[in-house]
Design a protein around this motif. Structure first.
Motif, PDB file in Angstrom:
ATOM      1  N   CYS A   1      -7.717  12.301  83.258  1.00 33.24           N
ATOM      2  CA  CYS A   1      -8.108  10.982  82.771  1.00 33.24           C
ATOM      3  C   CYS A   1      -9.353  11.075  81.895  1.00 33.24           C
ATOM      4  O   CYS A   1      -9.727  10.090  81.266  1.00 33.24           O
ATOM      5  CB  CYS A   1      -8.358  10.037  83.928  1.00 33.24           C
ATOM      6  SG  CYS A   1      -9.787  10.454  84.921  1.00 33.24           S
ATOM      7  N   ASN A   2     -10.021  12.214  81.884  1.00 38.08           N
ATOM      8  CA  ASN A   2     -11.154  12.438  80.985  1.00 38.08           C
ATOM      9  C   ASN A   2     -12.416  11.688  81.398  1.00 38.08           C
ATOM     10  O   ASN A   2     -13.411  11.698  80.680  1.00 38.08           O
ATOM     11  CB  ASN A   2     -10.782  12.060  79.555  1.00 38.08           C
ATOM     12  CG  ASN A   2     -11.541  12.851  78.525  1.00 38.08           C
ATOM     13  OD1 ASN A   2     -11.729  14.051  78.681  1.00 38.08           O
ATOM     14  ND2 ASN A   2     -12.003  12.183  77.499  1.00 38.08           N
TER      15      ASN A   2
ATOM     16  N   LEU B   1      -3.646  23.648  69.045  1.00 36.37           N
ATOM     17  CA  LEU B   1      -3.689  22.323  69.647  1.00 36.37           C
ATOM     18  C   LEU B   1      -4.953  21.603  69.186  1.00 36.37           C
ATOM     19  O   LEU B   1      -5.957  22.242  68.865  1.00 36.37           O
ATOM     20  CB  LEU B   1      -3.683  22.446  71.166  1.00 36.37           C
ATOM     21  CG  LEU B   1      -2.322  22.802  71.759  1.00 36.37           C
ATOM     22  CD1 LEU B   1      -2.440  23.090  73.223  1.00 36.37           C
ATOM     23  CD2 LEU B   1      -1.335  21.686  71.527  1.00 36.37           C
ATOM     24  N   PRO B   2      -4.911  20.268  69.133  1.00 36.14           N
ATOM     25  CA  PRO B   2      -6.093  19.534  68.671  1.00 36.14           C
ATOM     26  C   PRO B   2      -7.304  19.758  69.585  1.00 36.14           C
ATOM     27  O   PRO B   2      -7.157  20.127  70.749  1.00 36.14           O
ATOM     28  CB  PRO B   2      -5.632  18.076  68.743  1.00 36.14           C
ATOM     29  CG  PRO B   2      -4.166  18.107  68.760  1.00 36.14           C
ATOM     30  CD  PRO B   2      -3.772  19.383  69.376  1.00 36.14           C
ATOM     31  N   ASP B   3      -8.489  19.502  69.024  1.00 38.29           N
ATOM     32  CA  ASP B   3      -9.735  19.748  69.761  1.00 38.29           C
ATOM     33  C   ASP B   3      -9.825  18.927  71.037  1.00 38.29           C
ATOM     34  O   ASP B   3     -10.364  19.359  72.033  1.00 38.29           O
ATOM     35  CB  ASP B   3     -10.942  19.391  68.885  1.00 38.29           C
ATOM     36  CG  ASP B   3     -10.943  20.179  67.612  1.00 38.29           C
ATOM     37  OD1 ASP B   3     -10.315  21.238  67.618  1.00 38.29           O
ATOM     38  OD2 ASP B   3     -11.571  19.734  66.638  1.00 38.29           O
ATOM     39  N   ARG B   4      -9.312  17.699  70.959  1.00 35.70           N
ATOM     40  CA  ARG B   4      -9.498  16.808  72.097  1.00 35.70           C
ATOM     41  C   ARG B   4      -8.402  16.950  73.145  1.00 35.70           C
ATOM     42  O   ARG B   4      -8.383  16.202  74.097  1.00 35.70           O
ATOM     43  CB  ARG B   4      -9.539  15.360  71.610  1.00 35.70           C
ATOM     44  CG  ARG B   4     -10.702  15.066  70.703  1.00 35.70           C
ATOM     45  CD  ARG B   4     -10.632  13.666  70.177  1.00 35.70           C
ATOM     46  NE  ARG B   4     -11.688  13.424  69.201  1.00 35.70           N
ATOM     47  CZ  ARG B   4     -11.822  12.290  68.541  1.00 35.70           C
ATOM     48  NH1 ARG B   4     -10.985  11.301  68.734  1.00 35.70           N
ATOM     49  NH2 ARG B   4     -12.805  12.139  67.673  1.00 35.70           N
ATOM     50  N   PHE B   5      -7.486  17.872  72.931  1.00 37.45           N
ATOM     51  CA  PHE B   5      -6.345  17.959  73.841  1.00 37.45           C
ATOM     52  C   PHE B   5      -6.822  18.253  75.261  1.00 37.45           C
ATOM     53  O   PHE B   5      -7.632  19.143  75.482  1.00 37.45           O
ATOM     54  CB  PHE B   5      -5.386  19.055  73.374  1.00 37.45           C
ATOM     55  CG  PHE B   5      -4.066  18.998  74.074  1.00 37.45           C
ATOM     56  CD1 PHE B   5      -3.131  18.051  73.715  1.00 37.45           C
ATOM     57  CD2 PHE B   5      -3.771  19.868  75.106  1.00 37.45           C
ATOM     58  CE1 PHE B   5      -1.916  17.981  74.368  1.00 37.45           C
ATOM     59  CE2 PHE B   5      -2.564  19.798  75.750  1.00 37.45           C
ATOM     60  CZ  PHE B   5      -1.631  18.856  75.400  1.00 37.45           C
ATOM     61  N   ARG B   6      -6.299  17.501  76.203  1.00 33.08           N
ATOM     62  CA  ARG B   6      -6.758  17.642  77.583  1.00 33.08           C
ATOM     63  C   ARG B   6      -5.829  18.586  78.330  1.00 33.08           C
ATOM     64  O   ARG B   6      -4.762  18.197  78.774  1.00 33.08           O
ATOM     65  CB  ARG B   6      -6.757  16.293  78.285  1.00 33.08           C
ATOM     66  CG  ARG B   6      -7.593  15.250  77.596  1.00 33.08           C
ATOM     67  CD  ARG B   6      -7.426  13.928  78.298  1.00 33.08           C
ATOM     68  NE  ARG B   6      -7.845  12.834  77.452  1.00 33.08           N
ATOM     69  CZ  ARG B   6      -7.572  11.574  77.694  1.00 33.08           C
ATOM     70  NH1 ARG B   6      -6.898  11.256  78.765  1.00 33.08           N
ATOM     71  NH2 ARG B   6      -7.984  10.626  76.891  1.00 33.08           N
TER      72      ARG B   6
END
Lengths: 386, 268
Positions: free
Chosen positions: B149-150, B86-91
């Motif tokens: 929501c980060n 999964l991508p690094d920024r995946f929440r």
């Protein structure tokens, strides 16, 4: 102007207007709230005369969450992530609508890089929203294959969003004062790869559905909506443009970098289901054009111009701002009393007004066409109820 | 177009490709086959062939994919766990940034707790023995109410939080969705690194595991219950003592009467 108000009960027990020479009478059918082609928990009460639809009454409220009221209990930055949940297929445009009204009211600065990124991701999201609509439209008409092809190509855009934003649906990316992250180093490469891929797939979409004579005959002439009635009902987006009104906020009140790119606004002529289909297919091509023009010209600069934790204070008064989402005009009215939380927020959502066109379209038509009409409006039910 | 008078048209408007309107079915076969839309004017079945041709156009696409299995995009999810990236920024899950020694930088400033829109972050501090400031006891994140929501990640001034791609977080018990993110309770990294003695560092830290979150919340509820019980007991004791004092005062007043009743004699 007089407003005719009648309860659902009064309509059901009202006088029958059945016109059949046989001794038939009208009857009611509940379509939904659990129906696969209402795309969510929408209930339509249909008054039928045989196969002919006499009246359609949408009954709402099954997915009301009080997003506007919840917005009054948090600050402006906390409200942004709630609007993701209204029209989830254009979450970024919803973010942008709130961001725009807050930035305009609080006089926050942005730069060209922020605006370029916002424009790019919003156009990509318009493409993926129309791809999903195309697939679901095909499925509602009885063909399952378009659903797979639409979602397969939508996946490419979702992957791009996953890399840059970290979410696929509820993104909360566009924030007052900038965007949450800078674009991913692979973003430009991925988007270009997607454009090459998607441009080769558009002819497949056409061969599969647009050029199909059965689909054309199925859609032409049903669910007609005249330009006057579309305007009177407050329809926006592709539903309004298919009726022949060239109203697009990206052209008439350009925001972001839309004033600097070259694109056309497709309009229909009669306002039937075929026009709505054709307008959306053409909008996908226009969005590809916009993305192509912007992808190589993203200016340099910062992507977040304020401190993320800083309080945003909006001067007291009434502020309004609107954007063109994939489904129409989303307007955000903000009443501020000068504090860091909104006093009242109202969202004018496109799907609510577009839904009421179904009464105009379906009355006098056949019940078999109703699903095609409903699907051609492209409703997202959480946006209707909020 | 009547609509043009209603709203001004946009700057450049594409002329739509106007498709021919549906043909009228008035041919020889029209009376019988009028309901079939692809019969053309003369009643011939040329329209049928047109329709079938367009059908084959669509079937060529689907058939083409049948011939080319390399275009299949389906992922076999549970089997491809090892290769799934999964991508690094995946929440997916909130996590603490720990440095190579396992230290974190959370200073209990509570900015993330305030920024959280739905109270998914619960931070408890404790008194630091030496300094007057508080130190972190537990940083509880509730996945069940989080909306991803980060905001907590971007507001953190010390870059303590991050979202990582550990996405398989389903459990059978809702209480297990509260995680304690810090691996230890105690002073921040900057304080720990000033300590020369590794033993002293260890003594200053107190281990925490991810699932002490629910237990801590349960313990807090228990504590609240105990406090309420104690308060009620105290209230009742106070009431009893008030009643006793009242009775004593009444007795004293009775004793002070010039003509006491005969029973009061015994008391006196």
């Amino acid at each position: 102007m007089s407003v005719h108000v009648s309860t659902l009960q009064a309509r059901i027990t009202g006088e029958s207007t059945a016109s059949s020479p046989l001794s038939t009478e009208e009857y009611f059918v509940n379509m939904g709230p659990q129906h696969p082609s209402t795309h969510g928990v929408l209930r339509l009460v249909l008054r039928l005369d045989g196969e002919t639809v006499r009246e359609v009454v949408p009954v709402l409220g099954y997915i009301h969450r009080g997003i506007e009221k919840m917005g009054e209990h948090g600050n402006y930055r906390q409200f942004v992530h709630l609007v993701d949940r209204m029209d989830y297929l254009s979450a970024l445009a919803n973010n942008w609508a709130v961001t725009m009204v807050v930035e305009k009211a609080a006089k926050m600065e942005t730069n060209d890089r922020i605006q370029a990124i916002r424009t790019l991701v919003c156009e990509l999201q318009r493409i993926q929203s129309h791809q999903l609509w195309w697939g679901v439209f095909g499925m509602d008409l009885g063909g399952f294959t378009p659903f797979f092809y639409g979602l397969r190509d939508r996946e490419q855009i979702c992957d791009i969003f996953e890399k840059t934003i970290g979410a696929r649906l509820t993104m909360n990316y566009i924030q007052p004062g900038g965007v949450m992250f800078d674009i991913h180093p692979d973003f430009v490469k991925d988007v270009k790869a997607f454009l090459t891929y998607f441009k080769s797939k558009m002819p497949e979409y056409d061969a599969l559905m647009t050029e199909n004579v059965i689909i054309q005959e199925r859609l032409r002439g049903i669910g007609k909506l005249s330009a006057e009635r579309a305007i009177a009902l407050g329809a926006t987006g592709p539903v309004l443009r298919a009726s022949g009104v060239a109203h697009d906020l990206r052209k008439s009140e350009p925001y972001g970098l839309y004033s600097q790119v070259d694109f056309d606004v497709p309009v229909g002529t009669v306002g039937d289901c075929w026009d709505r289909y054709w307008v959306r297919m053409e909008e996908m091509r226009q969005s590809v054009r916009i993305v192509e023009q912007l992808i190589d010209n993203i200016p340099e600069g910062k992507t977040f111009l304020v401190k993320p934790a800083a309080k945003i204070k909006v001067p007291a008064g009434v502020h309004y701002s609107h954007v063109e989402t994939a489904r129409g005009v989303l307007g955000v009215l903000l009443v501020s009393n000068g504090k860091d939380a909104p006093y009242r927020i109202h969202c004018r959502t496109p799907n609510f007004n577009n839904l009421w066109c179904i009464g105009e379209m379906a009355t006098g038509g056949r019940i078999g066409d109703l699903v095609a009409m409903l699907s051609s409006i492209d409703i997202v039910v959480p946006d209707i109820d909020r | 177009m009547p609509a043009d008078s209603v709203l001004p048209p946009a700057e450049s408007v594409a002329t739509p490709e106007v498709l021919p309107p549906p043909e009228k079915h008035v041919g020889v076969g029209g009376a019988i086959l009028g309901a079939v839309p692809w019969i053309d004017k003369t009643g011939a079945v040329g329209g049928v062939f047109r329709a079938i041709r367009s059908l084959f156009g669509g079937m060529k696409i689907t058939g083409g994919y049948l011939m080319r299995p390399s275009t299949v995009v389906t992922q076999q999810y549970p089997e491809n766990r090892e290769t799934l990236k999964l991508p690094d920024r995946f929440r997916a899950q909130l996590a603490f940034n720990h440095d190579e020694n396992g230290y974190h930088k959370c200073t209990l400033c509570r900015i993330c707790e305030e920024a959280c829109p739905n109270v998914s972050i619960i931070i408890t501090g404790r008194e630091k023995p030496a300094v007057s400031k508080k130190e972190l006891d537990s940083f509880v994140w509730r996945l069940d109410s989080c909306t991803f929501c980060n905001t907590c990640v971007i507001v953190c001034p010390f870059n303590v939080l991050r979202f990582d791609g550990t996405f398989e977080s389903s459990v059978y018990d809702r209480r297990l969705l509260s995680y304690t993110l810090n691996q230890y309770a105690g002073p921040v990294a900057s304080v720990l690194e000033k300590m020369e003695d590794p033993e002293a560092r260890k003594a200053a830290m107190e281990a925490r595991d991810p699932y002490s979150g629910a237990a801590i919340i349960a313990a807090l509820i228990e504590k609240q219950k105990a406090t309420k019980i104690a308060e009620r007991a105290a209230r009742e004791a106070a009431k009893a003592s008030r009643v006793a004092a009242k009775a004593a005062a009444a007795a004293a007043a009775a004793a002070a009467q010039p003509e006491p009743p005969p029973e009061a004699e015994d008391v006196g």
